[in-house]
Design an enzyme around this catalytic site. Structure first.
Site, PDB file in Angstrom:
ATOM      1  N   GLY A  46       0.776  -1.284   0.108  1.00 41.66           N
ATOM      2  CA  GLY A  46      -0.043   0.087   0.143  1.00 41.66           C
ATOM      3  C   GLY A  46       0.827   1.188  -0.095  1.00 41.66           C
ATOM      4  CD  GLN A  51       3.392   5.930   2.466  1.00 39.64           C
ATOM      5  OE1 GLN A  51       2.452   5.398   2.179  1.00 39.64           O
ATOM      6  NE2 GLN A  51       4.365   5.237   3.108  1.00 39.64           N
ATOM      7  CB  CYS A 100       4.994   2.371   7.207  1.00 39.08           C
ATOM      8  SG  CYS A 100       4.498   3.697   6.163  1.00 39.08           S
ATOM      9  CG  LEU A 101       6.368   1.049   1.471  1.00 36.74           C
ATOM     10  CD1 LEU A 101       5.911   1.176  -0.106  1.00 36.74           C
ATOM     11  CD2 LEU A 101       7.681  -0.189   1.151  1.00 36.74           C
ATOM     12  CG  HIS A 142      -0.757   1.498   7.167  1.00 32.49           C
ATOM     13  ND1 HIS A 142      -0.011   1.088   7.997  1.00 32.49           N
ATOM     14  CD2 HIS A 142      -0.260   2.260   6.489  1.00 32.49           C
ATOM     15  CE1 HIS A 142       1.128   1.485   7.891  1.00 32.49           C
ATOM     16  NE2 HIS A 142       1.176   2.295   6.763  1.00 32.49           N
ATOM     17  CD  GLU A 143      -1.162   2.554   2.833  1.00 33.24           C
ATOM     18  OE1 GLU A 143      -0.645   3.743   2.575  1.00 33.24           O
ATOM     19  OE2 GLU A 143      -0.474   1.774   2.924  1.00 33.24           O
ATOM     20  CG  HIS A 146       0.462   7.087   5.415  1.00 30.85           C
ATOM     21  ND1 HIS A 146       1.353   7.467   5.875  1.00 30.85           N
ATOM     22  CD2 HIS A 146       0.555   5.627   4.984  1.00 30.85           C
ATOM     23  CE1 HIS A 146       2.520   6.409   5.928  1.00 30.85           C
ATOM     24  NE2 HIS A 146       1.497   5.388   5.654  1.00 30.85           N
TER      25      HIS A 146
HETATM   26 NI    NI Z   1       2.426   3.220   5.666  1.00 33.22          NI
END
Ligand code: NI
Length: 180
Positions: A46, A51, A100-101, A142-143, A146
């Protein structure tokens, strides 16, 4: 399509409240495609606009890579969402060891509703409503976090969060020094 660079925490750009998309036009579709390419390349399941430095409420996901599929190509199931909104949640949670990236190599167990109903604009600017459960539900929540400037570490204790963010700050300084 193009690979975008992923912003690593702590960074003020990850704390913004993203703006609603007025309509999903060519530019937003392009952003969605670039985000998917970036996500697959990372690899991740995701990715959210902030991000990659976008201020738009756009997220992309594909949790099928996590399935026990032998040929991941044929089971790829990219989802593109603009203005995702949770309109219903189950009264029972699931726990997932989230990563998370933007916080590479850190994980924490987070509880979130197991099943959610989500409304969003798809890549054709059409309103969709889907029910998601398990990993997909976790990932969507989660997304969406963000888009509101919330990272998964904001769901854990301040003590644990600060340890992770301090380590990431140190890592970023080392990387900057190397590339300087
Ligand atoms: Ni994330």
């Amino acid at each position: 399509m193009a690979l975008l660079s992923i912003i690593i925490a702590p960074d003020p750009r990850l704390k913004i409240i993203a703006e609603p998309v007025e309509q999903v036009d060519y530019e937003i579709r392009q952003l969605m495609d670039d985000m998917l390419e970036t996500m697959y390349n990372a690899p991740g399941i995701g990715l959210a606009g902030p991000q990659v430095g976008s201020t738009k409420r756009v997220i992309v996901l594909d949790v099928h890579k996590d399935d026990e599929a032998e040929d991941s190509e044929s089971t790829a199931n990219p989802i593109r969402m603009a203005n995702p909104e949770i309109i219903g949640v189950s009264d029972y949670d699931r726990t997932h060891d989230e990563g998370c990236l933007s916080l590479p190599e850190y994980y924490a167990e987070i509880d979130r509703p197991d099943t959610i109903r989500v409304r969003y604009l798809d890549e054709n600017n059409e309103t969709q409503e889907i029910d998601a459960n398990e990993l997909l539900a976790t990932c969507i929540q989660h997304e969406i976090d963000h888009l509101d400037g919330i990272l998964f570490v904001d769901h854990i204790t301040a003590l644990k969060r600060n340890i992770i963010l301090r380590k990431l700050t140190k890592m970023k300084k080392q990387t900057e020094r190397k590339s300087a």
